[in-house]
Design a protein around this motif. Structure first.
Motif: not given
Length: 417
Positions: A68-70, A322-329, A266-270
């Motif tokens: 996971v990355a911003p 892309d703003s799910a709480t499980v997402l972290r860098p 606040g938003h992420y990608r993989v």
């Protein structure tokens, strides 16, 4: 000559044969006991979990791993060689667009900029001076040409008079020739001045264009230097979170060195890596399933790298939520990329034992049967939910979905209610 075998030797040989046959019989009995036990293991039905074999569609997938990355991350580099004078924010601060992050020592750069400004002003003055000199010189040549034309007109009039006087006997031939020579000489002088005016006009124009080109080059250099000075005031390019920053006061930084990083947390990608053997099957827009910290998210393939590194292709995945709480860098993600639909095939649920297409030993329960049968089953492509059955299973049967270590060597297992 043959020797007769004594009774003692006969008894000894008989005892040896009895011992050998006895050992063989015991081994056979033990083997039969093991086989019987393997074939007759039993287990309570309530202790097992079953998965049904049915028929349906399998959305085949390509396995991959990702991080996971911003969704947005920008590295800010120093445009000049300088040192850090002040730091206004720390890692973790949320900043607005245009907010100063740190200040570099710009004294030397500003001095260089002012020096270039002076040079530009000098070049412009030189251009004005050159134009004034050129106008003066060309004006002088034009006046000389006008005077020469006036002289030529006077010589032509005098020549006309002398020819008239010679025709009526009042003049002389020598005088006519003298005036003709003076007239021709004046014509040549006028032509020479006109040619000189043309040549000097071209030369002066070229000199002015050369000076104009020098000024344009200097203006571009000044523009670039001005932009560099603007960039040297390290500011946030947009609303974001500061993730790294050069916070050591007095630290020297070179041109192009990273001084800060900002990201949209606040938003992420993989960012995923896929084996290059799957390259022909990777397409932008394909569906993607992401398993992150026991939660499943969906996404789409955004971009596929055209080149491989160490046998792997980089794939950027856009997450729908892309703003799910499980997402972290930096969080690892299990990635499955859609690779086409297998329609109306025999299938089983995608369980933890599946590691890829191949042959598996599974315990199978036929409809209404009171025992399990160990069977070789060929499995094919897998989707997120189901695995394609190539051979070895029929619809209506069930496979054991729970741990089978307690009877993993048994050919058949009796089921107890």
């Amino acid at each position: 000559m043959d020797r007769e075998i004594t009774p003692q030797e006969r008894r000894k040989a008989l005892r040896k044969q009895i011992i050998i046959y006895g050992c063989v019989a015991l081994a056979a009995a033990g083997l039969l006991l093991v086989v019987f036990n393997m074939a007759r293991d039993s287990v309570n039905v309530a202790d097992l979990k079953f998965a049904a074999v049915d028929r349906g569609d399998v959305d085949a997938t390509i396995p991959a791993s990702g991080t996971v990355a911003p969704a947005f991350e920008e590295v800010i580099n120093s445009p000049i060689s300088s040192k850090v004078v002040e730091v206004y924010h720390r890692a973790g601060d949320v900043v607005e667009a245009g907010t100063p992050l740190l200040r570099l020592d710009l004294d030397a750069a500003r001095t260089d900029y002012d020096s270039q400004l002076d040079k530009l002003a000098m070049l412009r003055l030189q251009l004005d001076q050159l134009r004034a000199n050129n106008r003066t010189r060309l004006s002088e040549l034009k006046k000389q040409i006008e005077v020469s034309r006036m002289k030529l007109r006077r010589q032509e009039a005098e020549l006309k008079n002398e020819r008239y006087l010679d025709s009526i006997g009042s003049g002389t031939t020598d005088r006519v020739r003298e005036v003709e020579l003076a007239c021709n000489s004046q014509k040549l002088e006028l032509e020479q001045l006109e040619e000189q005016l043309t040549n000097e006009t071209d030369v002066k124009k070229a000199d002015e264009q050369l000076k104009l080109l020098e000024i344009e080059i200097m203006e571009k250099e000044l523009g670039q230097l001005g932009r560099t000075l603007g960039d040297a005031e390290i500011r946030a390019p947009r609303r974001a979170t500061v993730t790294t920053i050069a916070d050591r006061l007095g630290a020297t930084v070179s041109a192009g060195q990273q001084v800060a990083t900002v990201a949209d947390l606040g938003h992420y990608r993989v960012d995923a890596q896929v084996a290059e053997s799957y390259a022909p099957d990777l397409k932008a827009g394909s569906r993607v399933w992401l398993k992150i910290s026991r939660q499943t998210l969906e996404g789409l393939v955004g971009a596929v790298s055209p080149t491989a590194r160490s046998g792997m292709l980089d794939v950027r995945v856009t997450i729908l939520n892309d703003s799910a709480t499980v997402l972290r860098p930096g969080v690892k993600a299990e990635v499955k990329i859609s690779n086409g639909l297998r329609a109306d095939v025999v299938r089983v649920p995608n369980l933890s034992f599946y590691t890829g297409p191949g042959t598996y030993q599974l315990y199978v329960r036929r409809p209404g049967a009171g025992e399990l049968e160990r069977r070789n089953v060929q499995l094919g492509a897998a989707g997120y939910d189901y695995v394609e059955v190539v051979s070895g299973l029929n619809t209506g049967e069930q496979i054991v979905a729970s741990d089978t270590k307690r009877f993993e060597n048994a050919l058949n297992v009796k089921l107890k209610e």
